[in-house]
Structures are given as C-alpha cells and as structure tokens.
Design a protein around this motif. Sequence first.
Motif, PDB file in Angstrom:
ATOM      1  N   GLY A   1     -74.403   0.505  29.879  1.00 24.61           N
ATOM      2  CA  GLY A   1     -73.751   0.251  31.215  1.00 24.61           C
ATOM      3  C   GLY A   1     -74.375  -0.653  32.084  1.00 24.61           C
ATOM      4  O   GLY A   1     -74.050  -1.371  32.888  1.00 24.61           O
ATOM      5  N   VAL A   2     -75.938  -0.408  32.351  1.00 21.76           N
ATOM      6  CA  VAL A   2     -76.703  -0.891  33.099  1.00 21.76           C
ATOM      7  C   VAL A   2     -76.801  -2.455  32.567  1.00 21.76           C
ATOM      8  O   VAL A   2     -76.789  -3.369  33.509  1.00 21.76           O
ATOM      9  CB  VAL A   2     -78.312  -0.478  33.040  1.00 21.76           C
ATOM     10  N   GLY A   3     -76.899  -2.709  31.248  1.00 17.11           N
ATOM     11  CA  GLY A   3     -76.977  -3.876  30.853  1.00 17.11           C
ATOM     12  C   GLY A   3     -75.760  -5.030  31.126  1.00 17.11           C
ATOM     13  O   GLY A   3     -75.854  -5.960  31.462  1.00 17.11           O
ATOM     14  N   LEU A   4     -74.667  -4.209  30.854  1.00 19.98           N
ATOM     15  CA  LEU A   4     -73.278  -4.984  31.303  1.00 19.98           C
ATOM     16  C   LEU A   4     -73.024  -5.320  32.834  1.00 19.98           C
ATOM     17  O   LEU A   4     -72.674  -6.359  33.154  1.00 19.98           O
ATOM     18  CB  LEU A   4     -72.195  -3.726  30.894  1.00 19.98           C
ATOM     19  N   CYS A   5     -73.522  -4.237  33.747  1.00 15.03           N
ATOM     20  CA  CYS A   5     -73.655  -4.716  35.159  1.00 15.03           C
ATOM     21  C   CYS A   5     -74.711  -5.726  35.412  1.00 15.03           C
ATOM     22  O   CYS A   5     -74.403  -6.314  36.267  1.00 15.03           O
ATOM     23  CB  CYS A   5     -73.797  -3.289  35.853  1.00 15.03           C
TER      24      CYS A   5
ATOM     25  N   GLN B   1     -76.122   9.682  25.072  1.00 11.44           N
ATOM     26  CA  GLN B   1     -75.738   9.512  26.508  1.00 11.44           C
ATOM     27  C   GLN B   1     -76.747   8.648  27.417  1.00 11.44           C
ATOM     28  O   GLN B   1     -76.350   8.055  28.366  1.00 11.44           O
ATOM     29  CB  GLN B   1     -75.765  11.124  27.390  1.00 11.44           C
ATOM     30  N   MET B   2     -77.954   8.865  26.749  1.00 14.45           N
ATOM     31  CA  MET B   2     -78.725   7.660  27.442  1.00 14.45           C
ATOM     32  C   MET B   2     -78.513   6.379  26.953  1.00 14.45           C
ATOM     33  O   MET B   2     -78.496   5.334  27.892  1.00 14.45           O
ATOM     34  CB  MET B   2     -80.328   8.029  26.863  1.00 14.45           C
TER      35      MET B   2
ATOM     36  N   VAL C   1     -66.522  -7.583  48.103  1.00 15.89           N
ATOM     37  CA  VAL C   1     -65.873  -6.474  47.747  1.00 15.89           C
ATOM     38  C   VAL C   1     -66.180  -6.115  46.338  1.00 15.89           C
ATOM     39  O   VAL C   1     -66.733  -5.218  46.071  1.00 15.89           O
ATOM     40  CB  VAL C   1     -64.157  -6.298  48.188  1.00 15.89           C
ATOM     41  N   ARG C   2     -65.920  -7.041  45.511  1.00 22.14           N
ATOM     42  CA  ARG C   2     -66.174  -7.210  43.947  1.00 22.14           C
ATOM     43  C   ARG C   2     -67.770  -6.924  43.763  1.00 22.14           C
ATOM     44  O   ARG C   2     -68.258  -5.945  43.046  1.00 22.14           O
ATOM     45  CB  ARG C   2     -65.901  -8.212  43.288  1.00 22.14           C
ATOM     46  N   PHE C   3     -68.574  -7.645  44.679  1.00 23.69           N
ATOM     47  CA  PHE C   3     -69.964  -7.415  44.739  1.00 23.69           C
ATOM     48  C   PHE C   3     -70.534  -6.046  44.944  1.00 23.69           C
ATOM     49  O   PHE C   3     -71.545  -5.459  44.056  1.00 23.69           O
ATOM     50  CB  PHE C   3     -70.556  -8.371  45.661  1.00 23.69           C
ATOM     51  N   MET C   4     -69.859  -5.529  45.903  1.00 26.48           N
ATOM     52  CA  MET C   4     -70.416  -4.037  46.319  1.00 26.48           C
ATOM     53  C   MET C   4     -70.165  -2.835  45.094  1.00 26.48           C
ATOM     54  O   MET C   4     -70.813  -2.013  44.990  1.00 26.48           O
ATOM     55  CB  MET C   4     -69.740  -3.796  47.564  1.00 26.48           C
ATOM     56  N   ALA C   5     -68.600  -3.345  44.676  1.00 24.90           N
ATOM     57  CA  ALA C   5     -68.341  -2.529  43.414  1.00 24.90           C
ATOM     58  C   ALA C   5     -69.328  -2.585  42.316  1.00 24.90           C
ATOM     59  O   ALA C   5     -69.665  -1.436  41.672  1.00 24.90           O
ATOM     60  CB  ALA C   5     -66.732  -2.791  43.183  1.00 24.90           C
ATOM     61  N   TYR C   6     -69.682  -3.781  42.148  1.00 24.04           N
ATOM     62  CA  TYR C   6     -70.600  -3.827  41.139  1.00 24.04           C
ATOM     63  C   TYR C   6     -72.168  -3.031  41.161  1.00 24.04           C
ATOM     64  O   TYR C   6     -72.665  -2.619  40.340  1.00 24.04           O
ATOM     65  CB  TYR C   6     -71.122  -5.430  40.955  1.00 24.04           C
ATOM     66  N   LEU C   7     -72.354  -3.247  42.442  1.00 22.52           N
ATOM     67  CA  LEU C   7     -73.707  -2.613  42.767  1.00 22.52           C
ATOM     68  C   LEU C   7     -73.375  -1.124  42.825  1.00 22.52           C
ATOM     69  O   LEU C   7     -74.426  -0.513  41.992  1.00 22.52           O
ATOM     70  CB  LEU C   7     -73.957  -2.920  44.181  1.00 22.52           C
ATOM     71  N   SER C   8     -72.591  -0.567  43.056  1.00 23.32           N
ATOM     72  CA  SER C   8     -72.382   0.873  43.064  1.00 23.32           C
ATOM     73  C   SER C   8     -72.104   1.431  41.438  1.00 23.32           C
ATOM     74  O   SER C   8     -72.702   2.417  41.176  1.00 23.32           O
ATOM     75  CB  SER C   8     -71.119   1.203  43.776  1.00 23.32           C
ATOM     76  N   LEU C   9     -71.367   0.586  40.733  1.00 24.03           N
ATOM     77  CA  LEU C   9     -71.201   0.918  39.537  1.00 24.03           C
ATOM     78  C   LEU C   9     -72.644   0.854  38.613  1.00 24.03           C
ATOM     79  O   LEU C   9     -72.813   1.603  37.845  1.00 24.03           O
ATOM     80  CB  LEU C   9     -70.223  -0.116  38.738  1.00 24.03           C
ATOM     81  N   PHE C  10     -73.378  -0.255  38.917  1.00 22.85           N
ATOM     82  CA  PHE C  10     -74.724  -0.275  38.465  1.00 22.85           C
ATOM     83  C   PHE C  10     -75.572   0.756  38.549  1.00 22.85           C
ATOM     84  O   PHE C  10     -76.276   1.311  37.687  1.00 22.85           O
ATOM     85  CB  PHE C  10     -75.432  -1.436  39.021  1.00 22.85           C
ATOM     86  N   THR C  11     -75.462   1.482  39.854  1.00 22.68           N
ATOM     87  CA  THR C  11     -76.381   2.500  40.223  1.00 22.68           C
ATOM     88  C   THR C  11     -75.760   3.829  39.404  1.00 22.68           C
ATOM     89  O   THR C  11     -76.747   4.707  38.919  1.00 22.68           O
ATOM     90  CB  THR C  11     -76.372   2.817  41.695  1.00 22.68           C
ATOM     91  N   PHE C  12     -74.529   4.043  39.179  1.00 18.71           N
ATOM     92  CA  PHE C  12     -73.954   4.950  38.479  1.00 18.71           C
ATOM     93  C   PHE C  12     -74.610   4.919  37.021  1.00 18.71           C
ATOM     94  O   PHE C  12     -74.927   6.066  36.443  1.00 18.71           O
ATOM     95  CB  PHE C  12     -72.557   5.042  38.440  1.00 18.71           C
ATOM     96  N   PHE C  13     -74.438   3.977  36.554  1.00 15.82           N
ATOM     97  CA  PHE C  13     -74.943   3.662  35.017  1.00 15.82           C
ATOM     98  C   PHE C  13     -76.413   4.059  34.894  1.00 15.82           C
ATOM     99  O   PHE C  13     -77.020   4.608  34.211  1.00 15.82           O
ATOM    100  CB  PHE C  13     -74.731   2.310  34.548  1.00 15.82           C
TER     101      PHE C  13
END
Length: 681
Positions: A180-184, A173-174, A149-161
């Motif tokens: 954010g991409v770097g963090l994820c 904003q860029m 579940v944590r992994f799927m949350a990370y994938l979605s958060l990565f996509t958002f950033f």
Amino acid sequence: MSMTTIIDSAVVFLPLLGAALAGGVALCNPQNTVTPAQAGVPFSFKLNWIPAFAGMTKEKRDVFAGLLTSLLMLIAAALAVFIFVDVAFGEGGARTHVLAPWFAMGGVKANWALRFDTLTAIMVMVVTGISAMVHLYAVTYMKGDKGVVRFMAYLSLFTFFMLMLVSADNLLQMFFGWEGVGLCSYLLIGYWYEKPAASCAGMKAFWVNRIGDFGFLLGIFGCYQLFGSLDFDVIFKNAPQVVGQTYVMGDRSCCALTAVCLLLFVGAMGKSAQLGLHVWLPDAMEGPTPVSALIHAATMVTAGVFMVARLSPLFEYAPAALAVIAIVGAVTAVVAASIGLTQFDIKRVIAYSTMSQLGTMFFAAGVSAYGASIFHLATHAFFKALLFLAAGSVIHAMSGEQDMRKMGGLWRKMPVTYALMWIGSLALAGIGIEGVFGFAGFYSKDMILEAAYAHGSWYGRVAYGLGLMAAFMTAFYSWRLIVLTFHGAARYDKHTAAHVHESSWWLLGPLVPLALGAVFAGFVGHDWFASAPDGAFWRGALVALHGHEGAVVPEVAKLAPLALALLGMGLSGWLYARRPDIPAVMAVRLGALYRLVFNKYYFDEVYERLFVRPLPKLGAFFWHKGDEAVIDRFGPDGVSAVAQGLGARARCWQTGYAFHYAFVMALALAAMVAWAMVRVW
C-alpha cells in the motif's frame, strides 16, 4: 471492546477516515454532479448525500479538505504520544489486538491484528507526528493547485498504509501495508502526471520497488516453509530451532535462515533505497515538496529499517546476513554522501543525504545495534523533514527554482527559513558536545558509530571507518547547501528578485515543532534508546544476541565523528564562501572522477543499457516470434484459419440452384448404394 483497543485502533484508522472524507469532497463539484472522467465510470450520478459541499467554491473545498485531514492527523499524533508513554513506561506494556480473522487458505491463516510494543509505539508516534506537520504545511504549499483535495487524500492514505505496516502482527499484514505504501508513493511522486518527468519518476519508483518486493515475498514464502506460520510470535519463538537447517540446490547447500534473511533484506533495500535499488529515490524529487518530506523523512524509506528491527529475533540467528547488511549499509552511506557533494538541485542534495543516513541506520542494524538504528530513524525524521520543508520554503520563494547555482544571498530576505535550515543542518551533521548538549543527530549518529567500533567484528570496523567518511562528507555538503543558497551574491534574475520573500507563518508554522525535535529529540531520548533490548524501555521488542554492551570505546573513536564533522563544515564554508573559484578548478582537475560522482556513478545509464533497452526488444521478440509465429499460428489462429478454410470450401456447395442440390443428393445416394454393395460382397 476495551479503551486501549479503541485508542490503538483509532490512531491507525483515523488517517484512513481522513482519506475517505477527502475523497468524498473530491467527488463534489460545484454543480453537485460527478462527470464520468472524475468518477472513473461510464455514467454520471448525483451526490445529493453531501449537499453542503455542492455550493462550495474550489478554494473553500481545498481548504476544508486540507484542514479536515490535518485535524484527524493531529488527533492521531496526540493519541500516538499517549500510546508511546503507556506502552514504553506504563504498567500495561506491549499488547496485541485481534480485530477480525482476515486470511485463511490451506494452512495459511492470518488475523487482522494490531501489535503495539515499544518499537511500534515509536514508529507510530514518529509517522503520525511528521505526517501531521506535512499535512498542515501542504494546505498552504499546495494552494492554487487544481488537485489539492486529491493530494490530501493521497497523503492520508499513505499514512494509513504506513501505520498498517508498523503495527502488523504477521508478515502477511506487513506485506499489505508494504504494498500500500508503494502504491501511494507512485501516486504521490507522479502527482503532477502531466509532466513527463514526474510520470516517469512515479513509474520508476513503482518498478524498482517491485524488484525489492519480489525478494521480500520470497522471504515470506521461506519463513512459512521454515516455521509453518507467518505470525511474528511463532516465528520468533521457533527461530533457534531452525538454526542449522539448509536448502539443498543440486550439489550445493546453504543455510536456510541466512537465505531467508537475505531475501527479506532485498525487500528492505528496495524500500529504503540501498545501493543497487536506490535509483528511484533522487527522481522522486519530481513530486511536490510535502511528498519529499513525508516519503524521505519518517515513512516509506524507513520501512526497510523498521522491518529489519522488527525481525531482529530472526536476523540475530543469521550472522552472515547481518554482515551483508552492515557492509551494504556502510557502502551506501559513503556512495550517497559522495554524490551529494556534487549535486546542485537543493532537493536532490537532501535526497542523497537521506540515502546516506539510511545506510547508516542499516549498518547499525548489521552490528546488532537495533536500538541505535531506530534512534537515528526517529531523530532523522525530525531534521530531515525540517530540511525538506525549509527547502520547500526556499523553492516557494524562488518561484519554483531548485538550482542552488541560481540562488545566493537569501539569508537577509528569508531569515526564519535560514535559521530553520541551520538547525536542520546542525542536526544532520551531528554537532554537539559530549556530556553537555548536542543536536538530535549528534546522539544517534555517535551511538551508531560507537556500536560499530565496539562490535569487534571485521565488518563492524569497516562500517565504522566508512561511517566516519560519511560523517565528514555529510557536514561538507550540508554547509555547501547553506552557503550556495543563502550566502554570497544573488545569482537570480530581476524578475525572481522582485518576488523573493519570507514565507508566511502558515507555511513556517509546521516547521517549528520539527525544529524543536531536531534540537531536543536526541537529548531527551538518548537514555531510552541506549538501554538494552531486554530492558525496561524496549521490553523485549528487540533482540540483540551479538550486541556491544559493555565494550570499551577509546576516547579518540568517540571524538573522531565530531572532529570530522567540524572539519567538513569549516572546509566547505571556506571553499564556497571565501574561495568559490577552487571548487570549479578542482572539478576540472579531477576530470573523470568528478564526472563519475556527478553522474551518480552512472547507475541509471548502466541500468538503461542492461535492462531498460534490452527488455522491450526481448519482449518484442517473444511477441512476434513466439506468440504470433508459434502459439497463435499453430494455436487459436491456426485452428480458426482451418475452420475458415473448410467453411469457405463448404460454402461453395451452397449455390441456391435446385439442380445442384439434386445432383448432390443423387451422388450421395449412389455412394450409399455402392457402400452397401461392397458390404454385401
């Protein structure tokens, strides 16, 4: 709020919603209680607001979170296709939605806005499409892992950033999406943090990217100094007016615009793993295979290419910076391809292929062929994600084994994976027939090489020559991978042989759309991406003042890439299928040269010697000799020591005996009398 605003906003924020919902599921354990370790807080609390999740087993919660995030990503991908058609071919065209004021400090102001032009629409469609397939793949691939579940949350958060990055309307904003991409990526690469190698790989990616990001941040500062704004429209409009401005440093000066563009390119080098800041990319293979596909196919590593294309109206007025981009990209393409020839880890071979293809995209941008660069970015996303996920299918079947020397003979046991790997490799090698049909990479790679040749500059010809070398090596290591993995005698043990099997369609299903993209994306999109930047397709999203339109490319220059690719395929197949003894003999005879390439040109060892080892020693010196011996000694520690000493001495007078206090009082009285007498005299 208009319907276009709602749709454009939904495609960006649906992944964030998926990450939030998956995070909520992750907090719900079967006892409906979050422990302090899970919550990251020093107390426990009840999650009575989601009682339905409390009774779920871990397996059900994993599947629920996976399907939920995948469904939201599929919806976002469908909306992205609609947006692309509307923006690129519809009557509305480009649009910008200002959602809210975001940042205001001093003279710096920035809105939270979404910029949708053709370039953004392409990136959003590619990112959401690949991410949706990776999400679906991960549901099965990660089954049984303790943190699904944590992994799927990370994938979605990565996509958002990533979507925030590509839809940004200003540099600030860029940069938000960029970081954010770097963090994820740190969270995803180091997902299996119990493994020291994965933890170190995550940290390595994080710190190497911080180096590039520092250059990007300086470039943003330079843009604000030159233009007084961070909004793209203001920067692009005023770019011609700042040509000729200089930065003066002592008795020397340099072109301000060139300096700013080079600093911005340093940021792109870090994210897109160009030579010098590339060392994090191979180690990122320590993350799960879905991470490799997502990061190395369509998202994080292409952020630098996108940034250069987005800022093309700026880079076009800095030709010296474009020359640097072209040379760095071309050299990166060749160096990475040469390393790929010698690696045996199946995922690392594909990772170095990614680095090489990114170099190709950059030298396309360096010769002002931004459309060709983005075209290759889009086609590469399909066939590289396909290759990574097919490699994951092989690794899954081989019980986690990634060394191709311990594989072989798998094509009979895994025919579907074998066919998919063939499709990805043909697209990567750029196989096709001009005017008839070709795989996706054929159209985009040839467009780049022809643009480099037609550019007419010295660095364009250098990039073309190095690009041909990279094309040959790409075909060679692609077929080396197929032969070592799927052909020849089986080189794995009996225990592994008992478990080797074709993956289920739950795992292979997401690869089918990627395979279709690897076959048809180039054929479908060739005419769109080949159009002029100011044409009906791009609608001004790109600017190319030094383009190659109208230049005549000799037929030999057009046929050379395909000829070299076929030569590389044939030579590789003959060596590794028919004469496997020759590569081993050649490795011995080449000696130091082979060891240089096999050890990745010793970049890691050089960085270890120059930076990794000396920096802790330098830090220890400043800590002990500077902080402790000087600052603390004469600062807070010194002041406190003096106070303690005076206090200790004063404490000696506090004995508790009345005659001592009487003596002190008498002594003080005598002193006061004496002082009065002295004043009178």
